[in-house]
Design a protein around this motif. Structure first.
Motif, PDB file in Angstrom:
ATOM      1  N   UNK A  56       4.989  30.557   9.093  1.00 45.70           N
ATOM      2  CA  UNK A  56       5.338  31.847   9.128  1.00 45.70           C
ATOM      3  C   UNK A  56       5.587  32.637   7.823  1.00 45.70           C
ATOM      4  N   UNK A  57       6.311  31.654   6.955  1.00 49.77           N
ATOM      5  CA  UNK A  57       6.591  32.432   5.544  1.00 49.77           C
ATOM      6  C   UNK A  57       5.713  32.313   4.534  1.00 49.77           C
TER       7      UNK A  57
ATOM      8  N   UNK B  38       4.948  22.970   6.432  1.00 51.49           N
ATOM      9  CA  UNK B  38       4.153  24.052   7.042  1.00 51.49           C
ATOM     10  C   UNK B  38       3.641  24.871   5.867  1.00 51.49           C
ATOM     11  N   UNK B  39       4.428  25.268   5.004  1.00 56.38           N
ATOM     12  CA  UNK B  39       3.853  26.150   3.853  1.00 56.38           C
ATOM     13  C   UNK B  39       2.587  25.180   3.209  1.00 56.38           C
ATOM     14  N   UNK B  40       2.785  24.325   2.831  1.00 51.23           N
ATOM     15  CA  UNK B  40       1.754  23.526   2.206  1.00 51.23           C
ATOM     16  C   UNK B  40       0.486  23.660   2.965  1.00 51.23           C
ATOM     17  N   UNK B  41       0.337  23.312   4.169  1.00 53.78           N
ATOM     18  CA  UNK B  41      -0.673  23.358   5.162  1.00 53.78           C
ATOM     19  C   UNK B  41      -1.367  24.369   5.055  1.00 53.78           C
ATOM     20  N   UNK B  42      -0.570  25.702   5.144  1.00 49.87           N
ATOM     21  CA  UNK B  42      -1.251  26.946   4.933  1.00 49.87           C
ATOM     22  C   UNK B  42      -1.809  27.308   3.578  1.00 49.87           C
ATOM     23  N   UNK B  43      -1.210  26.932   2.547  1.00 47.05           N
ATOM     24  CA  UNK B  43      -1.691  27.555   1.143  1.00 47.05           C
ATOM     25  C   UNK B  43      -2.871  26.421   0.740  1.00 47.05           C
TER      26      UNK B  43
END
Length: 398
Positions: free
Chosen positions: A272-273, A322-327
């Motif tokens: 989300x962030x 989670x952040x890594x997966x998105x970026x």
């Protein structure tokens, strides 16, 4: 922000992704339970999961070439309809008492093939539907839908439905896939194959052309290697976590389940962030920060002697993942030619899917030889080095 704020087409894609992964989560719980009702052999029951994951290792690279060659919208619809038909056939087999373990293995493998194609194609469906500036936000919601369906909601629902009737989770899985197929079919027709930079001809030659491009792209290849490294290290500590909680912390199994749930929530928060973090730091610093945050979380986890510190460590590492997966997904979409995106995505995912079981095996060996804390702490310096590489290489222009 909601999925609808990114437009009606994206909202349909998000809903289809949520339904498909919800169904996958249900199936991941229901098929082993169905196998266990036919055999008490642990190897036979575990084989269901192996059959479902095997397609990524066998066909992951080829899946990307197929996605790049065909209309991705039609391919996803075809895959979801095919999996719906398979699950309908298994439903009939269960109702008539003709289902066998071989049937379950075949359905698990075939659905795994479909999942390999669908997951690869989904990454190529997004860029034409949203503005480039919205990619992180859009990917963040898609990743969260995948995690929630596959890990948080689907499996417990699958187990609950199986307790009511063996056939119920299989039927619900099929219904979810049918709805997902209808939603994907309703998307705009903007997914015709792009001019292919790779060689035309045999699927394998196109696959090799995609791999050759990936290896020659310093940024994309580094990103794929770092993703595999992250997955390897993450599997190292996760595979011994249950023993760490029971033997080192001497806590009951119920606490282990609660801690895993906290970690999953941390991953959702990270997804989300992710867009806000990228806006604040930039893509390369955000990726480097993910690796450093994961290293810090593992350090806390490995040195912890109380459940609260373990929970904090799990939340930090999962949020970073989670952040890594998105970026990482967004950077692949921006940095890869459209005609190669399927192959680059499938190659990167195959590297991750290969690194995960290898990391689990290595973590188990380290834990047995040098102790459970060693299996957790050994990944800390590896993540710090990876963060330095991420910042040095990924901040460069192409």
């Amino acid at each position: 922000m909601t999925a609808m704020s990114l437009g009606p087409a994206y909202s349909r894609l998000w809903t289809a992704t949520a339904l498909s992964n919800f169904g996958d989560g249900i199936r991941s719980a229901a098929l082993p339970l169905l196998a266990a009702s036919m055999s008490g052999d642990p190897v036979i029951v575990a084989g269901v999961a192996v059959a479902g994951q095997l397609p990524w290792l066998l066909l992951g690279l080829v899946a990307g070439a197929l996605v790049d060659r065909f209309d991705q919208r039609r391919l996803v619809v075809l895959v979801d309809c095919g999996r719906t038909a398979l699950l309908a056939a298994l439903t009939v087999a269960v109702l008539t008492g003709s289902a066998t373990v071989a049937w379950i293995y075949a359905v698990a493998f075939a659905c795994g093939v479909g999942e390999t194609l669908r997951d690869t194609a989904t990454a190529t469906l997004l860029p034409p539907l949203v503005n480039d500036a919205d990619l992180e936000r859009a990917n963040g919601r898609l990743v969260n839908a995948e995690v929630a369906g596959n890990e948080l909601i689907g499996p417990p629902v699958g187990g609950y439905l199986f307790g009511i009737a063996m056939v119920l989770p299989i039927a619900v899985n099929g219904g979810a896939l049918a709805l997902a197929a209808a939603l994907i079919f309703s998307l705009p027709r903007v997914f015709a194959p792009a001019p292919n930079p790779g060689s035309k001809g045999r699927i394998w030659s196109e696959t090799v052309a995609g791999l050759r491009w990936l290896v020659r792209s310093r940024r994309m290849f580094t990103l794929s290697l770092l993703s595999a490294t992250f997955a390897f290290v993450d599997s190292m500590w996760f595979v011994v976590l249950v023993l760490f909680v029971q033997q080192i912390l001497q806590l009951p199994a119920a606490i282990y389940g609660l801690l895993v749930g906290i970690g999953a929530v941390g991953g959702l928060v990270g997804g989300f962030l992710a867009a806000r973090i990228v806006r604040l730091l930039g893509p390369a610093p955000a990726l480097a920060a993910c690796l450093l945050a994961a290293a810090g979380g593992q350090l806390v986890l490995g040195l912890a002697s109380e459940a609260v510190l373990v929970a904090l460590g799990l939340a930090a590492t999962s949020a970073a993942f989670g952040v890594w997966a998105v970026v990482a997904r967004t950077q692949r979409q921006r940095g890869t030619p459209r005609g190669l995106l399927g192959r680059v995505t499938s190659a990167s995912t195959t590297m991750v899917m290969t690194a995960s079981p290898l990391g689990a095996l290595f973590g188990g060996l380290i834990g047995r030889e040098y102790g459970l804390r060693a299996a957790i702490l050994l990944g800390v310096p590896a993540l710090v080095v990876a963060a330095c590489v991420a910042y040095a290489v990924l901040r460069e222009r192409r």
